[in-house]
Design a protein around this motif. Sequence first.
Motif, PDB file in Angstrom:
ATOM      1  N   UNK A 170      -3.389  12.684  -7.054  1.00  0.00           N
ATOM      2  CA  UNK A 170      -4.051  11.378  -7.031  1.00  0.00           C
ATOM      3  C   UNK A 170      -5.248  11.369  -6.090  1.00  0.00           C
ATOM      4  N   UNK A 171      -5.089  11.940  -4.898  1.00  0.00           N
ATOM      5  CA  UNK A 171      -6.184  11.926  -3.939  1.00  0.00           C
ATOM      6  C   UNK A 171      -7.389  12.689  -4.446  1.00  0.00           C
ATOM      7  N   UNK A 172      -7.150  13.880  -5.014  1.00  0.00           N
ATOM      8  CA  UNK A 172      -8.253  14.692  -5.519  1.00  0.00           C
ATOM      9  C   UNK A 172      -8.950  14.012  -6.681  1.00  0.00           C
ATOM     10  N   UNK A 173      -8.210  13.206  -7.455  1.00  0.00           N
ATOM     11  CA  UNK A 173      -8.787  12.531  -8.615  1.00  0.00           C
ATOM     12  C   UNK A 173      -9.543  11.264  -8.232  1.00  0.00           C
ATOM     13  N   UNK A 174      -9.539  10.917  -6.960  1.00  0.00           N
ATOM     14  CA  UNK A 174     -10.276   9.731  -6.518  1.00  0.00           C
ATOM     15  C   UNK A 174      -9.435   8.479  -6.433  1.00  0.00           C
ATOM     16  N   UNK A 175      -8.137   8.540  -6.795  1.00  0.00           N
ATOM     17  CA  UNK A 175      -7.243   7.384  -6.688  1.00  0.00           C
ATOM     18  C   UNK A 175      -6.509   7.504  -5.348  1.00  0.00           C
ATOM     19  N   UNK A 176      -7.072   6.857  -4.337  1.00  0.00           N
ATOM     20  CA  UNK A 176      -6.662   7.164  -2.968  1.00  0.00           C
ATOM     21  C   UNK A 176      -5.530   6.288  -2.464  1.00  0.00           C
ATOM     22  N   UNK A 177      -5.099   5.280  -3.233  1.00  0.00           N
ATOM     23  CA  UNK A 177      -4.090   4.360  -2.731  1.00  0.00           C
ATOM     24  C   UNK A 177      -2.791   5.038  -2.385  1.00  0.00           C
ATOM     25  N   UNK A 178      -2.191   5.764  -3.348  1.00  0.00           N
ATOM     26  CA  UNK A 178      -0.935   6.460  -3.074  1.00  0.00           C
ATOM     27  C   UNK A 178      -1.129   7.546  -2.032  1.00  0.00           C
ATOM     28  N   UNK A 179      -2.269   8.237  -2.103  1.00  0.00           N
ATOM     29  CA  UNK A 179      -2.508   9.306  -1.127  1.00  0.00           C
ATOM     30  C   UNK A 179      -2.602   8.726   0.279  1.00  0.00           C
ATOM     31  N   UNK A 180      -3.251   7.562   0.412  1.00  0.00           N
ATOM     32  CA  UNK A 180      -3.327   6.909   1.725  1.00  0.00           C
ATOM     33  C   UNK A 180      -1.935   6.517   2.202  1.00  0.00           C
ATOM     34  N   UNK A 181      -1.117   5.983   1.296  1.00  0.00           N
ATOM     35  CA  UNK A 181       0.243   5.600   1.664  1.00  0.00           C
ATOM     36  C   UNK A 181       1.051   6.820   2.069  1.00  0.00           C
ATOM     37  N   UNK A 182       0.839   7.941   1.360  1.00  0.00           N
ATOM     38  CA  UNK A 182       1.552   9.178   1.712  1.00  0.00           C
ATOM     39  C   UNK A 182       1.130   9.670   3.093  1.00  0.00           C
ATOM     40  N   UNK A 183      -0.191   9.639   3.362  1.00  0.00           N
ATOM     41  CA  UNK A 183      -0.665  10.071   4.684  1.00  0.00           C
ATOM     42  C   UNK A 183      -0.096   9.191   5.784  1.00  0.00           C
ATOM     43  N   UNK A 184      -0.072   7.865   5.526  1.00  0.00           N
ATOM     44  CA  UNK A 184       0.479   6.960   6.531  1.00  0.00           C
ATOM     45  C   UNK A 184       1.950   7.223   6.789  1.00  0.00           C
ATOM     46  N   UNK A 185       2.708   7.499   5.725  1.00  0.00           N
ATOM     47  CA  UNK A 185       4.131   7.806   5.900  1.00  0.00           C
ATOM     48  C   UNK A 185       4.304   9.108   6.673  1.00  0.00           C
ATOM     49  N   UNK A 186       3.517  10.141   6.302  1.00  0.00           N
ATOM     50  CA  UNK A 186       3.615  11.432   6.983  1.00  0.00           C
ATOM     51  C   UNK A 186       3.312  11.296   8.475  1.00  0.00           C
ATOM     52  N   UNK A 187       2.308  10.452   8.807  1.00  0.00           N
ATOM     53  CA  UNK A 187       1.908  10.309  10.210  1.00  0.00           C
ATOM     54  C   UNK A 187       3.030   9.749  11.067  1.00  0.00           C
ATOM     55  N   UNK A 188       3.944   8.991  10.455  1.00  0.00           N
ATOM     56  CA  UNK A 188       5.066   8.413  11.200  1.00  0.00           C
ATOM     57  C   UNK A 188       6.373   9.141  10.907  1.00  0.00           C
ATOM     58  N   UNK A 189       6.264  10.336  10.329  1.00  0.00           N
ATOM     59  CA  UNK A 189       7.476  11.093  10.025  1.00  0.00           C
ATOM     60  C   UNK A 189       8.246  10.552   8.841  1.00  0.00           C
ATOM     61  N   UNK A 190       7.590   9.746   7.985  1.00  0.00           N
ATOM     62  CA  UNK A 190       8.263   9.168   6.829  1.00  0.00           C
ATOM     63  C   UNK A 190       8.026   9.971   5.565  1.00  0.00           C
ATOM     64  N   UNK A 191       8.460   9.422   4.448  1.00  0.00           N
ATOM     65  CA  UNK A 191       8.328  10.107   3.167  1.00  0.00           C
ATOM     66  C   UNK A 191       7.916   9.108   2.094  1.00  0.00           C
ATOM     67  N   UNK A 192       7.211   9.629   1.078  1.00  0.00           N
ATOM     68  CA  UNK A 192       6.875   8.861  -0.119  1.00  0.00           C
ATOM     69  C   UNK A 192       7.281   9.678  -1.333  1.00  0.00           C
ATOM     70  N   UNK A 193       8.061   9.088  -2.222  1.00  0.00           N
ATOM     71  CA  UNK A 193       8.433   9.754  -3.471  1.00  0.00           C
ATOM     72  C   UNK A 193       8.124   8.823  -4.634  1.00  0.00           C
ATOM     73  N   UNK A 194       7.586   9.407  -5.704  1.00  0.00           N
ATOM     74  CA  UNK A 194       7.290   8.665  -6.924  1.00  0.00           C
ATOM     75  C   UNK A 194       7.841   9.505  -8.090  1.00  0.00           C
ATOM     76  N   UNK A 195       8.808   8.949  -8.823  1.00  0.00           N
ATOM     77  CA  UNK A 195       9.478   9.715  -9.879  1.00  0.00           C
ATOM     78  C   UNK A 195       9.677   8.834 -11.105  1.00  0.00           C
ATOM     79  N   UNK A 196       9.843   9.516 -12.253  1.00  0.00           N
ATOM     80  CA  UNK A 196      10.207   8.792 -13.460  1.00  0.00           C
ATOM     81  C   UNK A 196      11.601   8.192 -13.304  1.00  0.00           C
ATOM     82  N   UNK A 197      11.805   7.035 -13.936  1.00  0.00           N
ATOM     83  CA  UNK A 197      13.124   6.442 -13.936  1.00  0.00           C
ATOM     84  C   UNK A 197      14.076   7.223 -14.824  1.00  0.00           C
TER      85      UNK A 197
END
Length: 535
Positions: A170-197
């Motif tokens: 997503x970040x490389x494609x220019x859609x930075x929202x999820x990538x920003x959320x992932x970076x923010x989670x990583x900075x606080x030792x958190x995680x972001x997962x996005x999967x099919x239901x």
Amino acid sequence: MVPGPSSPELAELVDAERAERRRLADALHDGPLQALLAARQDAEEALAGDQDLLATLPDRLQEVADALRSLLTSMHEDGLDADPLDVAIGRIADEAARRGRFTTTVTVTPAAHGIHDALVREAARELLGNVVRHARATAAVVDVTVAAGRLDVRVVDDGLGVDDRRVRGAGAAGHVGLERLRRGADALGGTLTVQRGASTGTVARVGWSVEALVAQRRLEEQLREDRRWTAAVASTVQDGLLVLRDGAIVQVNDALERLVGHDRGALLGARAPWPFWPPQDAAALDALLEQTRREGGAGGAHELRHGDGSAIPVLVAAARVPDGAQGRGGVLVTFKDLRERRREEERLRLEAELRTTVGTTRRLTGILAAVPHGPAAIYAALRETLGQHLGWQDLVVNRRRDDGRWEVAWTSGPELDVALLGAVYADADWAPLMMPRFARAGTFFVPAEAEVSIDGPDHVPELGGPVAAGADAWRPHDLLLVPMRDADGHPAGILSVDRPASGLRPTDTELEVLAVVAAHAAQALALAGAGSGAA
């Protein structure tokens, strides 16, 4: 007690401020900009002959308006801040449902309230925003839970489902929202997962440890307090003032805006040469800042350029404000307007004033730096600034009590302690001394020949030698009072000074310096918790 901006967390606070600016830039890119580009593409194709796309343009433009409205809501969350977390998440979900035309269900466990509501709201808004933009869902579920020391935000939709490779790119494609959320989670030792239901749609989850969220919330609260503290101090200075950090202007006061004819928006973030500094004199500004970096302070007479093009003669003084723990301090720069002065009469005194202004600017940082150490340290810094640097040998601070009366809270020496410490006065006692006819340069100077005195204990010092001759000589019964006002301009104390080492009555410039020192001392005492005393 509120710590000053030279605390060990300064670098972290600056990083947090930069992160907030990056968040807003990313949100603008990933929301309104993407919607606008899509609308432009449809318009271009319609102009090229695809008439069917004309019917979609109103919806595209509505998407742009909705994205801008959502961004503005995230930037001005006063209403959400006042709401409990479950209500705020519900409002965010309602807005997403309206934009995406789907239904929402929200569940927030009570234990999640107050851990870091702003970050939880941001995560929910971003995950729901992806449902709006990509899922084509008919329903979405938002859960905020706390378990085993972790806080999780989960959003499940029944839409198209997500491609894991698309999420990772997503970040490389220019859609930075999820990538920003992932970076923010990583900075606080958190995680972001996005999967099919399991059968359809997408399950998106972001989580952090509660301990990390609490630490981040406290850091951000300190940042806000640091901004308020800096603004409160700056507002008390009558001269133009700016603060530099990492070479950029991060704070200006109202007086500087008026002096140079530029508003804050044009000044904040600017680097040398500043908008009001003549380009042809850029080398002089570079030299001043470099000397400040090397030696801790510098100054000189310069001309600024007003927004209307006119020249403004000023006295510039700069002082370094170090951060010993991080080595990333700032620079405090003051600008004294010289337009009203009689140039030739003041020329011989300019160098002496410059030394006083530079030295006082340095020592003001000492008064403010004493805040974490309490009132005793502030009074010691006040004694050093007024006594050793400015030459006032007798100092008395009267603080306003809760019952509206005034009490002598501190003096600069044993003799004054015996005569005055603990003495209490009413407002009526001060009234004859603080009349408009005695007002000068932010102070009240009552000459001995006025034959006005205060009702109650007083102290007439021995001047330690013959009284100087002439109308400018300081007299034993001269009285100089400097109001100490809080950030709102209300009286919080009165500083009384006596026995100038020069033996002379002060000039207006010296009185202005006293007013600035008293204002900083009042702010420092308020921040240290030494406000009004008990009755």
